[in-house]
Design an enzyme around this catalytic site. Sequence first.
Site, PDB file in Angstrom:
ATOM      1  N   ASP A   1      38.925  37.675  32.993  1.00  0.00           N
ATOM      2  CA  ASP A   1      38.426  38.779  33.802  1.00  0.00           C
ATOM      3  C   ASP A   1      39.342  39.994  33.537  1.00  0.00           C
ATOM      4  O   ASP A   1      40.361  39.899  32.852  1.00  0.00           O
ATOM      5  CB  ASP A   1      38.390  38.394  35.285  1.00  0.00           C
ATOM      6  CG  ASP A   1      37.442  39.294  36.063  1.00  0.00           C
ATOM      7  OD1 ASP A   1      36.995  38.910  37.144  1.00  0.00           O
ATOM      8  OD2 ASP A   1      37.119  40.407  35.553  1.00  0.00           O
TER       9      ASP A   1
HETATM   10  C1  GLC Z   1      35.669  42.941  37.281  1.00  0.00           C
HETATM   11  C2  GLC Z   1      34.998  41.742  37.876  1.00  0.00           C
HETATM   12  C3  GLC Z   1      34.104  40.998  36.917  1.00  0.00           C
HETATM   13  C4  GLC Z   1      33.489  41.986  35.944  1.00  0.00           C
HETATM   14  C5  GLC Z   1      34.624  42.508  35.091  1.00  0.00           C
HETATM   15  C6  GLC Z   1      34.140  43.515  34.041  1.00  0.00           C
HETATM   16  O1  GLC Z   1      36.995  43.003  37.733  1.00  0.00           O
HETATM   17  O2  GLC Z   1      35.835  40.771  38.488  1.00  0.00           O
HETATM   18  O3  GLC Z   1      33.134  40.294  37.686  1.00  0.00           O
HETATM   19  O4  GLC Z   1      32.515  41.360  35.145  1.00  0.00           O
HETATM   20  O5  GLC Z   1      35.666  43.101  35.873  1.00  0.00           O
HETATM   21  O6  GLC Z   1      33.691  44.671  34.670  1.00  0.00           O
END
Ligand code: GLC
Length: 715
Positions: A265
């Site tokens: 993430d």
């Molecule tokens: C965010 C979220 C995740 C998302 C990622 C990319 O922090 O936790 O769900 O897909 O970053 O935007």
Amino acid sequence: MKKEKLEQLLSEMTLEEKIGQLMQLTGDFYDGLQREMTGPLAQLGVTDDIMSFNGSVLGVSGAKDVIKVQKSYLEANRHQIPLLFMADIIHGYQTIFPIPLAIGCSWDLELAEKSAAVAAKEASVAGVHVTFAPMVDLVRDPRWGRVLESTGEDPYLNSEFARAFVRGFQGQDLTTDLTKVGACVKHFAAYGAPEGGRDYNTVNMSERQLRESYLPAYKAALDEGCQLVMTAFNTVDGIPATGNKWLMRQVLRQEWGFNGVLISDWGAVKELISHGNAENAKEAALKAIKAGVDIEMVTPCYIKYLKNLVVEGEVMEALIDEAVLRILALKDKLGLFENPYRDADVMKEKEVILCQEHRKAARELAENTCVLLKNDAVLPFNKNQKIALIGPFADSKDILGAWSWKGNQGDIISLAEGLKFKGVQLSLASGCEVESSSAVELAEAVTVAKKADVIVLALGESSAMSGEAKCRANIGLPQGQLELVKELKTIGKPMVVVLFNGRPLDLHGVIDQVDSVLESWFPGTEGGNALANLLLGEVNPSGKLTMSFPYAVGQIPVYYNHFSTGRPIITATDEYTSKYIDIPNEPLLPFGYGLSYTTFAYEDLQLSASKITVQDSLKITVKVSNTGLVAGAEIVQLYLRDVNAEVVRPLKELKDFQKVLLKPGVTKEITFTVTEDQLRYYHTDLTYTSDAGLFEVFVGTNSNDFLKDTFKLVK
Ligand code: GLC
């Protein structure tokens, strides 16, 4: 491309080029393109030559920009390895569907699949290759801002929706079907269980609970062919998921046989330092690559330190090679080597995005996701009633929810617009803001309300009050809105509340004060039209809650599939039982709850046998009648309970459901089939098997209202 060719390509890459494939940058590294920031941007110190072999881009879309970036990228890339474009298309690209917590309340897997297919089609013509969805985290705590992205508190239902979303996003053949995109199930694992309902907080649970309640939906997505997995921010048993070898190498890769791409993430690799699980970015890179993370999202630990780690003998180059091969295989599966632009097409964007067919799909789903929570004979309206539409959401366009970054305000149909399109006699007043109020607004609302036949209050949370990092310790409506309800109630006219919110709320001061409550969640681009159809009775509400509404925030976590305890409460006056002295144990509104403009009766529950063996299947039938005056859809639910087991079992577990449309006066026999595999659970030694013994069967309209019988499994 055959595996051998990919391996050949790999053999021609330098170590730097390989490590570049493991990096994901945001769009602003490419000519400062517009991009969606969903987390803090670290100072990356990425140089231009590194740019030439970066593997993927996050949050860039739009055919023109994607084509431009891909073209210039390929001109600089020695091996012509195409860039992978990923983005958060959670519940729609520009045609925004209801939030996933609402989609769950439809209990309609076909409509859910269709919403993902529409999202994929629009995203694909806009140049997106992979979406960071479905989010399948099981949720039991509405204080957490991200419950809006989940389909709720049940492992089985979440698993069914996970499959439906993956089918919709990916279809049957990602290589040839250019209307599809790769899906990325998230957040692995158990991100939905943070202590205190506070985002990114610690998750503490047994392996048994993890396997029993939290892992099934990820596994279901992967069984449906989901191409990617995203790691979670939280710890799992004291080890951050993003550096958790047991979770990723043992469970995901070995037990489940997943060989797709594992992406961290946002910044989660570098956050191993903040967790206190890595001394520095170099150790964070070491831990993450050893745990099996293929792509590091938007932080530079891999690009800065993996080469040194290989040279110093800390990391085998083979570990890097396996990660790069998975990424090259994904690009190949998407057909990007042959066609790096895939379906990106400026002309097609104009035809496909927000076309009438897509709007119709969004409207139909919104009509099925709204939940009628209360209705004391006020709904549906008829058109000659004068309606006072009052509240901060009366004519609001903030009805898409937190994860709708490509949704444009100009495309949205507000509740007021939806009602006006229907020719309703409407007078409007804000009454208050979402989180503030004034005597002037209140007085104006009272004046407008007094001239109407019916008062419709459009209340709720702004989209900024839920979503990532938007947790609330108090989950009631803001004080100004509660005061508006109280003031308008003194006028003594029929009052209806339409709710716009991203989580189950504490509805005290609302549901007890008005005649009807319709939960619309964040209903999306077509929300106003869908709500108008529901409020005027052109569509009969059929949604059922997939996440309990607590009686009070102090009750959390409250969920239907809980254990009995050694001192279950029998009557409220019982002493020394598991209860509160100031509120009931039961939630305000239970899992599976939702009303209709008609009524349904359940009778004649029949089991095909009182005993079954492992080889048998049990047929369960029930008669459901529409005992009201209008046609309606009823979601018939089947729950089981293993009465005595090696480890305690929930008092009820959803095992199946059927959505049935019944005309007035019609009775239909509904049949469910239960087999032994549905009776299995994780034993003390974590083997997943069933026990002989007594089982209870519940069939009904929600988890608290059912017919009951029993049967035995004999071995
Ligand atoms: C965010 C979220 C995740 C998302 C990622 C990319 O922090 O936790 O769900 O897909 O970053 O935007």
